[in-house]
Design an enzyme around this catalytic site. Structure first.
Site, PDB file in Angstrom:
ATOM      1  N   ASN A  91      50.143  -0.528  79.931  1.00 39.60           N
ATOM      2  CA  ASN A  91      50.567   0.795  80.379  1.00 39.60           C
ATOM      3  C   ASN A  91      49.516   1.246  81.397  1.00 39.60           C
ATOM      4  O   ASN A  91      48.443   1.709  81.019  1.00 39.60           O
ATOM      5  CB  ASN A  91      50.640   1.745  79.177  1.00 39.60           C
ATOM      6  CG  ASN A  91      51.148   3.119  79.562  1.00 39.60           C
ATOM      7  OD1 ASN A  91      51.332   3.418  80.750  1.00 39.60           O
ATOM      8  ND2 ASN A  91      51.369   3.958  78.573  1.00 39.60           N
ATOM      9  N   ARG A 108      55.067  -0.758  80.680  1.00 37.17           N
ATOM     10  CA  ARG A 108      55.768   0.520  80.571  1.00 37.17           C
ATOM     11  C   ARG A 108      55.874   1.097  81.983  1.00 37.17           C
ATOM     12  O   ARG A 108      54.875   1.182  82.699  1.00 37.17           O
ATOM     13  CB  ARG A 108      54.976   1.474  79.696  1.00 37.17           C
ATOM     14  CG  ARG A 108      55.613   2.830  79.662  1.00 37.17           C
ATOM     15  CD  ARG A 108      54.662   3.876  79.232  1.00 37.17           C
ATOM     16  NE  ARG A 108      55.337   5.168  79.238  1.00 37.17           N
ATOM     17  CZ  ARG A 108      54.727   6.297  79.495  1.00 37.17           C
ATOM     18  NH1 ARG A 108      53.440   6.317  79.767  1.00 37.17           N
ATOM     19  NH2 ARG A 108      55.387   7.422  79.478  1.00 37.17           N
ATOM     20  N   HIS A 163      60.724   9.586  77.591  1.00 32.95           N
ATOM     21  CA  HIS A 163      60.471   9.156  76.206  1.00 32.95           C
ATOM     22  C   HIS A 163      61.598   8.267  75.691  1.00 32.95           C
ATOM     23  O   HIS A 163      61.818   8.177  74.472  1.00 32.95           O
ATOM     24  CB  HIS A 163      60.363  10.352  75.230  1.00 32.95           C
ATOM     25  CG  HIS A 163      59.201  11.258  75.455  1.00 32.95           C
ATOM     26  ND1 HIS A 163      59.305  12.624  75.318  1.00 32.95           N
ATOM     27  CD2 HIS A 163      57.923  11.011  75.802  1.00 32.95           C
ATOM     28  CE1 HIS A 163      58.128  13.183  75.565  1.00 32.95           C
ATOM     29  NE2 HIS A 163      57.278  12.216  75.873  1.00 32.95           N
ATOM     30  N   HIS A 214      61.155  14.004  69.666  1.00 36.03           N
ATOM     31  CA  HIS A 214      59.860  13.369  69.956  1.00 36.03           C
ATOM     32  C   HIS A 214      58.938  14.511  70.354  1.00 36.03           C
ATOM     33  O   HIS A 214      58.975  14.987  71.485  1.00 36.03           O
ATOM     34  CB  HIS A 214      60.025  12.356  71.097  1.00 36.03           C
ATOM     35  CG  HIS A 214      58.726  11.754  71.543  1.00 36.03           C
ATOM     36  ND1 HIS A 214      58.408  10.428  71.331  1.00 36.03           N
ATOM     37  CD2 HIS A 214      57.659  12.293  72.170  1.00 36.03           C
ATOM     38  CE1 HIS A 214      57.199  10.191  71.817  1.00 36.03           C
ATOM     39  NE2 HIS A 214      56.726  11.299  72.341  1.00 36.03           N
ATOM     40  N   ILE A 215      58.156  14.991  69.382  1.00 34.86           N
ATOM     41  CA  ILE A 215      57.305  16.142  69.681  1.00 34.86           C
ATOM     42  C   ILE A 215      55.830  15.767  69.524  1.00 34.86           C
ATOM     43  O   ILE A 215      55.310  15.639  68.425  1.00 34.86           O
ATOM     44  CB  ILE A 215      57.714  17.397  68.861  1.00 34.86           C
ATOM     45  CG1 ILE A 215      57.998  17.067  67.386  1.00 34.86           C
ATOM     46  CG2 ILE A 215      58.950  18.033  69.447  1.00 34.86           C
ATOM     47  CD1 ILE A 215      58.308  18.310  66.534  1.00 34.86           C
ATOM     48  N   ASN A 256      52.228  15.741  72.533  1.00 35.81           N
ATOM     49  CA  ASN A 256      51.718  16.575  73.627  1.00 35.81           C
ATOM     50  C   ASN A 256      52.832  16.912  74.593  1.00 35.81           C
ATOM     51  O   ASN A 256      53.042  18.047  74.962  1.00 35.81           O
ATOM     52  CB  ASN A 256      50.609  15.832  74.356  1.00 35.81           C
ATOM     53  CG  ASN A 256      49.272  16.282  73.837  1.00 35.81           C
ATOM     54  OD1 ASN A 256      49.106  17.422  73.437  1.00 35.81           O
ATOM     55  ND2 ASN A 256      48.330  15.365  73.843  1.00 35.81           N
ATOM     56  N   ARG A 303      52.824  22.341  78.931  1.00 35.48           N
ATOM     57  CA  ARG A 303      53.973  22.500  79.848  1.00 35.48           C
ATOM     58  C   ARG A 303      54.902  23.597  79.345  1.00 35.48           C
ATOM     59  O   ARG A 303      55.131  23.717  78.145  1.00 35.48           O
ATOM     60  CB  ARG A 303      54.766  21.191  79.935  1.00 35.48           C
ATOM     61  CG  ARG A 303      54.080  20.161  80.804  1.00 35.48           C
ATOM     62  CD  ARG A 303      54.835  18.854  80.787  1.00 35.48           C
ATOM     63  NE  ARG A 303      54.007  17.793  80.244  1.00 35.48           N
ATOM     64  CZ  ARG A 303      54.452  16.611  79.865  1.00 35.48           C
ATOM     65  NH1 ARG A 303      55.724  16.306  79.956  1.00 35.48           N
ATOM     66  NH2 ARG A 303      53.614  15.709  79.387  1.00 35.48           N
ATOM     67  N   ASP A 324      46.726  22.149  71.159  1.00 34.97           N
ATOM     68  CA  ASP A 324      46.771  21.189  70.060  1.00 34.97           C
ATOM     69  C   ASP A 324      47.387  21.827  68.813  1.00 34.97           C
ATOM     70  O   ASP A 324      46.870  22.836  68.317  1.00 34.97           O
ATOM     71  CB  ASP A 324      45.333  20.728  69.781  1.00 34.97           C
ATOM     72  CG  ASP A 324      45.274  19.586  68.795  1.00 34.97           C
ATOM     73  OD1 ASP A 324      45.821  19.741  67.675  1.00 34.97           O
ATOM     74  OD2 ASP A 324      44.695  18.555  69.138  1.00 34.97           O
ATOM     75  N   GLY A 342      55.627  15.708  65.245  1.00 37.80           N
ATOM     76  CA  GLY A 342      56.768  15.378  64.390  1.00 37.80           C
ATOM     77  C   GLY A 342      56.379  14.526  63.190  1.00 37.80           C
ATOM     78  O   GLY A 342      56.895  14.707  62.082  1.00 37.80           O
ATOM     79  N   ASN A 350      53.237  14.300  61.894  1.00 34.66           N
ATOM     80  CA  ASN A 350      52.106  14.804  61.104  1.00 34.66           C
ATOM     81  C   ASN A 350      52.192  16.246  60.648  1.00 34.66           C
ATOM     82  O   ASN A 350      51.484  16.630  59.725  1.00 34.66           O
ATOM     83  CB  ASN A 350      50.812  14.652  61.914  1.00 34.66           C
ATOM     84  CG  ASN A 350      50.510  13.195  62.199  1.00 34.66           C
ATOM     85  OD1 ASN A 350      50.341  12.413  61.276  1.00 34.66           O
ATOM     86  ND2 ASN A 350      50.475  12.832  63.461  1.00 34.66           N
ATOM     87  N   GLU A 400      56.276   2.780  70.691  1.00 37.04           N
ATOM     88  CA  GLU A 400      56.830   2.405  71.997  1.00 37.04           C
ATOM     89  C   GLU A 400      56.351   1.023  72.424  1.00 37.04           C
ATOM     90  O   GLU A 400      57.099   0.256  73.019  1.00 37.04           O
ATOM     91  CB  GLU A 400      56.451   3.466  73.036  1.00 37.04           C
ATOM     92  CG  GLU A 400      57.184   4.773  72.772  1.00 37.04           C
ATOM     93  CD  GLU A 400      56.572   5.981  73.452  1.00 37.04           C
ATOM     94  OE1 GLU A 400      57.041   6.337  74.533  1.00 37.04           O
ATOM     95  OE2 GLU A 400      55.637   6.573  72.891  1.00 37.04           O
TER      96      GLU A 400
HETATM   97  P1  AMP Z   1      51.035  12.672  70.752  1.00 36.98           P
HETATM   98  O1  AMP Z   1      51.184  13.123  72.189  1.00 36.98           O
HETATM   99  O2  AMP Z   1      52.264  12.045  70.207  1.00 36.98           O
HETATM  100  O3  AMP Z   1      49.795  11.857  70.521  1.00 36.98           O
HETATM  101  O4  AMP Z   1      50.826  14.010  69.891  1.00 36.98           O
HETATM  102  C1  AMP Z   1      49.735  14.865  70.071  1.00 36.98           C
HETATM  103  C2  AMP Z   1      49.992  16.158  69.310  1.00 36.98           C
HETATM  104  O5  AMP Z   1      50.153  15.846  67.918  1.00 36.98           O
HETATM  105  C3  AMP Z   1      48.872  17.182  69.413  1.00 36.98           C
HETATM  106  O6  AMP Z   1      49.408  18.466  69.662  1.00 36.98           O
HETATM  107  C4  AMP Z   1      48.269  17.175  68.021  1.00 36.98           C
HETATM  108  O7  AMP Z   1      47.771  18.408  67.666  1.00 36.98           O
HETATM  109  C5  AMP Z   1      49.466  16.830  67.169  1.00 36.98           C
HETATM  110  N1  AMP Z   1      49.034  16.369  65.846  1.00 36.98           N
HETATM  111  C6  AMP Z   1      48.414  15.216  65.524  1.00 36.98           C
HETATM  112  N2  AMP Z   1      48.106  15.200  64.214  1.00 36.98           N
HETATM  113  C7  AMP Z   1      48.532  16.387  63.702  1.00 36.98           C
HETATM  114  C8  AMP Z   1      48.499  16.989  62.404  1.00 36.98           C
HETATM  115  N3  AMP Z   1      47.970  16.365  61.367  1.00 36.98           N
HETATM  116  N4  AMP Z   1      49.054  18.221  62.273  1.00 36.98           N
HETATM  117  C9  AMP Z   1      49.590  18.857  63.316  1.00 36.98           C
HETATM  118  N5  AMP Z   1      49.644  18.342  64.545  1.00 36.98           N
HETATM  119  C10 AMP Z   1      49.131  17.134  64.756  1.00 36.98           C
END
Ligand code: AMP
Length: 401
Positions: free
Chosen positions: A7, A91, A180, A208-209, A211, A241, A283, A333, A335, A385
């Site tokens: 990637n 990718r 995505h 898919h939630i 960043n 965003r 975050d 999604g 976590n 992915e």
């Molecule tokens: P990604 O882009 O898929 O890596 O997701 C990043 C997002 O996932 C960030 O907003 C993180 O805060 C959130 N995230 C990761 N772990 C947790 C968790 N245990 N609880 C809430 N949000 C999380």
């Protein structure tokens, strides 16, 4: 077959090596700060300690050479010889309307990817540097490109056209592409498998939630609508965003604040979303913590995030005239039990019944979080992915034999 997955970003290169006999990861890593002073390589061979190296890596050709050096390192390498790499998968963010599936890299394919530079100026040129770097380091190894947009090419024009002058579509290909796609495709297949139901029979919404965030309406395994648009800015509220806003805000704000096009673009992509509303974080972990400590701005950011997601789920259920499965994936999604609970509690009228205990369990596995009585099944499906890219690469290269 040993497959290398890349990637490539403009100054970074993420990689993973798969043994496709059992789909195991042999090694993975990241080269950062390519072309800047003190580039950093972080490498992890399965079963070995992580290795971190700071050196000068001027371009992607040198970066791929460093990756190969690490993979064949005498001490911690996972390959005896560079010839063990039998295929490389990349990718690629934008496949435009040309690429409806993953393909083998040929001169014609490279030309098409170059033609798409305009649509993804931050991503496609970087991916091309990755492809060229493999050409020069592994000249006889077949390469495959897997596109983020390809899965959504099944959308009908009713869903992908914008109600603006059609000349813009004809001349400049202004339309919804969606992103995505690899993740939405991967989790939809695994959700159906987990439920032991044919994918062809299911109406599904995959969220898919992370960043970046998008949700997709999937009927019978095919994407029929998705929230990201011509660019990944449209749709859900994200970390930084904005997602959907009234487009007239753009010229209005440009005028009032005397902003340039670049500045307003940067505002909507990097300084909006949860960061803008909470005032201090993009975050979800930090937002949730602050909210639980009584921070009102964090609470508002969380509420808006959930509200906007719920609206999309409702509209897609209407667009599909039904909903069988709701899937949560990616960082938030997978976590955030708090986000999943808030979303599911807002749409109980669909017949969704959350199993609160199952939802609260922390696990890296695919799992159902709705009760046995729930009319709509709710699943958490960890996305992967890279594995999907490795599978496509393996399949396409195998077909050459
Ligand atoms: P990604 O882009 O898929 O890596 O997701 C990043 C997002 O996932 C960030 O907003 C993180 O805060 C959130 N995230 C990761 N772990 C947790 C968790 N245990 N609880 C809430 N949000 C999380």
């Amino acid at each position: 077959m040993i497959v290398l997955i890349l990637n490539a970003g403009s100054s970074s290169l993420k990689y993973q090596v798969y043994n496709m006999t059992n789909e195991s990861v042999l090694a993975k890593g990241l080269v950062e700060r390519i072309g800047m002073d003190s580039s950093i390589v972080t490498h992890k061979s399965t079963g070995f300690e992580e290795v971190r190296e700071v050196s000068e890596i001027l371009d992607h050709v040198t970066a791929v050479r460093r990756v190969i050096d690490m993979l064949t390192n005498r001490e911690y390498g996972v390959l005896k010889n560079i010839n063990e790499i039998q295929a490389v998968g990349h990718r690629v963010v934008h496949g435009g309307e040309v690429f409806k599936e993953s393909v083998l890299v040929t001169d014609a394919v490279k030309l098409e990817i170059r033609k798409l530079f305009d649509l993804a100026p931050l991503h496609n040129p970087a991916h091309m540097m990755g492809i060229v770097a493999v050409d020069s380091n592994l000249p006889n190894v077949p390469q495959v490109v897997v596109f983020d947009t390809a899965f959504h090419q099944t959308m009908d024009n009713v869903a992908y056209l914008y109600p603006i002058p059609t000349v813009l579509y004809r001349r400049h290909k202004v339309r919804r592409y969606g992103f995505h796609g690899t993740s939405h495709a991967y989790v939809s297949v695994h959700a159906a498998e987990h439920l032991q139901k044919p994918l062809e029979d299911l109406k599904m919404i995959t969220c898919h939630i992370g960043n970046g965030a998008s949700c997709t309406a999937i009927v019978g395994g095919k994407s029929v609508d998705t929230s990201m648009g011509m660019t990944p800015l449209e749709g859900l509220m994200m970390g930084t965003r904005s997602g959907d806003i009234d487009p007239a805000i753009v010229p209005y704000v440009m005028n009032k604040e005397e902003l340039t096009m670049n500045e307003v673009n940067s505002m909507l992509n990097k300084h909006s979303g949860m960061l803008a509303i909470s005032g201090n974080s993009s975050d979800m972990r930090e937002i949730t913590e602050a909210m639980q400590e009584g921070d009102k701005n964090a609470q508002l950011a969380f509420d808006m995030y959930v509200y906007r997601l719920v609206k999309y789920i409702g509209s897609y259920a209407a667009a599909m005239n039904g909903l069988d499965v709701l899937v949560f994936t990616a960082g938030v999604g997978e976590n955030s039990a708090v986000v999943r609970k808030a979303v599911c509690e807002a749409i109980t009228f669909f017949g969704i019944e959350l199993d609160e205990q199952a939802n609260a369990v922390r696990s890296g596995d695919i799992r159902e979080i709705s009760t046995a009585n729930s009319k709509v099944k709710v699943l958490v499906v960890p996305t992967n992915e890279e594995l999907l890219i490795a599978r496509d690469t393996f399949r396409i290269v195998n077909e050459l034999k």
